[in-house]
Write an enzyme that holds these catalytic residues in place. Structure first.
Site, PDB file in Angstrom:
ATOM      1  N   CYS A   1       0.836  -1.221   0.000  1.00  0.00           N
ATOM      2  CA  CYS A   1       0.000   0.000   0.000  1.00  0.00           C
ATOM      3  C   CYS A   1       0.866   1.264   0.000  1.00  0.00           C
ATOM      4  CB  CYS A   1      -0.928  -0.023   1.209  1.00  0.00           C
ATOM      5  SG  CYS A   1      -1.850   1.515   1.446  1.00  0.00           S
TER       6      CYS A   1
ATOM      7  N   CYS B   1      -0.181   3.990   2.522  1.00  0.00           N
ATOM      8  CA  CYS B   1       0.195   3.569   3.882  1.00  0.00           C
ATOM      9  C   CYS B   1       1.645   3.941   4.169  1.00  0.00           C
ATOM     10  CB  CYS B   1       0.022   2.058   4.044  1.00  0.00           C
ATOM     11  SG  CYS B   1      -1.645   1.451   3.759  1.00  0.00           S
TER      12      CYS B   1
END
Length: 425
Positions: free
Chosen positions: A52, A55
């Site tokens: 991700c 993230c």
């Protein structure tokens, strides 16, 4: 002794860095919750995955900021939960994590207080944390309070300032509903607060958010321009000047594209009431008015499809700006040209574009991605002037240069485009 000194300095340096960022608990969610109870703190859970990108951006850009670390370390036990780890299956299911990143604020009793989905800036994350702890009202709570106190200017002001953080969290009908409410709130606030009372940092921010465009008759633009000295006492000078120039230049370009010769009257303001605003900009040997006039005239002729006049004005602009001309200047001109002609340029335009790109490639302000893009555009120009060999050379060079693009996803995407184009030649 000296060696010991450096070792201590290194260790204290590490401790200093740790105290300036969010300290993540090294253990499971359940262990972190027990620790939160023991320390009488709440829990901050960052759900993430190794693949991700957003993230990683939160972890490296936001969680490491001192203002974020100081607040979160003082009020929360913080823990990261990898959604793909088998041992975290139950907690991922419990909090119904469907998008990443998802960040959940949990009370020490284990009750969800608030959640955030998607990456955000530090100010937004801090605000969410304070809302979760009851230190600030949520946007919805604030709006409900406003409905009961419609004349409360402070509430109106805060709603307008917080809306850009709140709206991205809404979807579909809910987002449209809130956008309509906020759009109707701004003119009321403007009317009730009155411009003469808006010479302050917060209200200037509101004006930049909700009044980004100007027109022939615009009391907001004229007020800020007329009180330029007062505004720059409470807001950074470059911010006030940038806002006014963006609005004025945008309006001039808008008139040019429509073929409205009123743009020439608007240009006169650059040397009159807006002279202090434009005062610190340099265009090489050109005066500010001459530079903006050349750009405006070029745009006017471009959208009248007078190709010769467009290139004539732009070449004068580049020559006058001289060494101050950067790659972005050439890139913008090429983009404008492509948009005006829907990417279908004449052979002469492609030849002129090659000259501009050659000059752009000589500039030192090129990063790998921009360098690659220019080479790809040049390849297209050569292809459309029946010089396939030159086009291939540009694409092969672009592939080599693209290896320096830091963002791996972007690098792979561009290399894929280059390969595809090469195969089609």
């Amino acid at each position: 002794m000296v060696k010991l000194f450096y070792m201590l300095a290194f260790l204290f340096g590490m401790l200093g860095n740790l105290s300036a960022q969010i300290v993540m608990f090294q253990g499971s969610y359940e262990e972190a919750l027990r620790k939160a109870k023991e320390e009488k703190k709440d829990l901050f859970v960052d759900f993430y995955a190794d693949w991700c990108g957003p993230c990683k951006a939160m972890a490296t850009r936001i969680f490491t900021l001192p203002e974020v670390g100081d607040y979160f370390n003082a009020h929360f036990v913080c823990v990261q939960v990898n959604v793909e780890a088998k041992e975290n299956g139950e907690v991922v299911k419990k909090y119904d994590v469907k998008a990443l990143p998802t960040m959940v604020f949990v009370s020490r009793e284990g009750k969800e207080m608030r959640r955030v989905q998607g990456a955000m800036e530090a100010a937004g994350l801090l605000k969410e944390a304070k809302i979760a702890r009851g230190e600030e009202l949520s946007f919805v709570q604030m709006y409900e309070k406003f409905k009961k106190k419609k004349n409360n200017l402070e509430l109106q002001q805060q709603l307008l300032l917080d809306a850009p953080f709140f709206l991205p969290t809404q979807e579909g009908f809910e987002r449209q509903k809130w956008m309509t409410r906020i759009e109707s709130l701004f003119p009321d606030y403007l009317k009730n607060k009155k411009l003469e009372n808006m010479i302050n940092e917060k209200d200037f921010q509101i004006l930049t958010l909700y009044h980004p465009q100007t027109s022939k008759e615009d009391p907001v633009f004229d007020f800020i321009a007329g009180n330029y000295d007062k505004f720059q006492q409470v807001v950074k000078k470059e911010e006030v000047a940038g806002f006014l120039m963006a609005m004025n230049n945008g309006y001039i370009i808008q008139l040019c594209k429509k073929g409205d010769l009123a743009y020439r009257d608007r240009l006169n303001r650059v040397n009159k009431d807006l002279k202090p605003v434009y005062g610190e900009i340099s265009f090489g040997s050109l005066s500010v008015l001459d530079a903006i006039t050349l750009l405006a005239d070029a745009t006017y002729y471009l959208y009248r499809h007078d190709e010769a006049k467009f290139f004539e004005n732009m070449d004068k602009y580049f020559a006058g700006k001289g060494e101050q001309t950067d790659a972005g200047d050439y890139g913008q001109a090429l983009e404008d040209l492509s948009m005006a002609y829907n990417g279908q340029l004449s052979k002469n335009a492609y030849m002129k574009s090659i000259i501009w790109i050659t000059k752009a490639l000589e500039k030192k302000d090129l990063d790998a991605e921009l360098h690659t893009r220019f080479l790809m555009i040049m390849a297209q120009c050569f292809q459309n002037t029946d010089n396939v060999e030159k086009a291939k050379q540009c694409l092969n060079q672009a592939f080599v240069v693209s290896a320096g693009i830091e963002n791996q996803t972007q690098m792979q995407y561009m290399q894929g485009m280059i390969k595809q184009t090469l195969e089609s030649l």
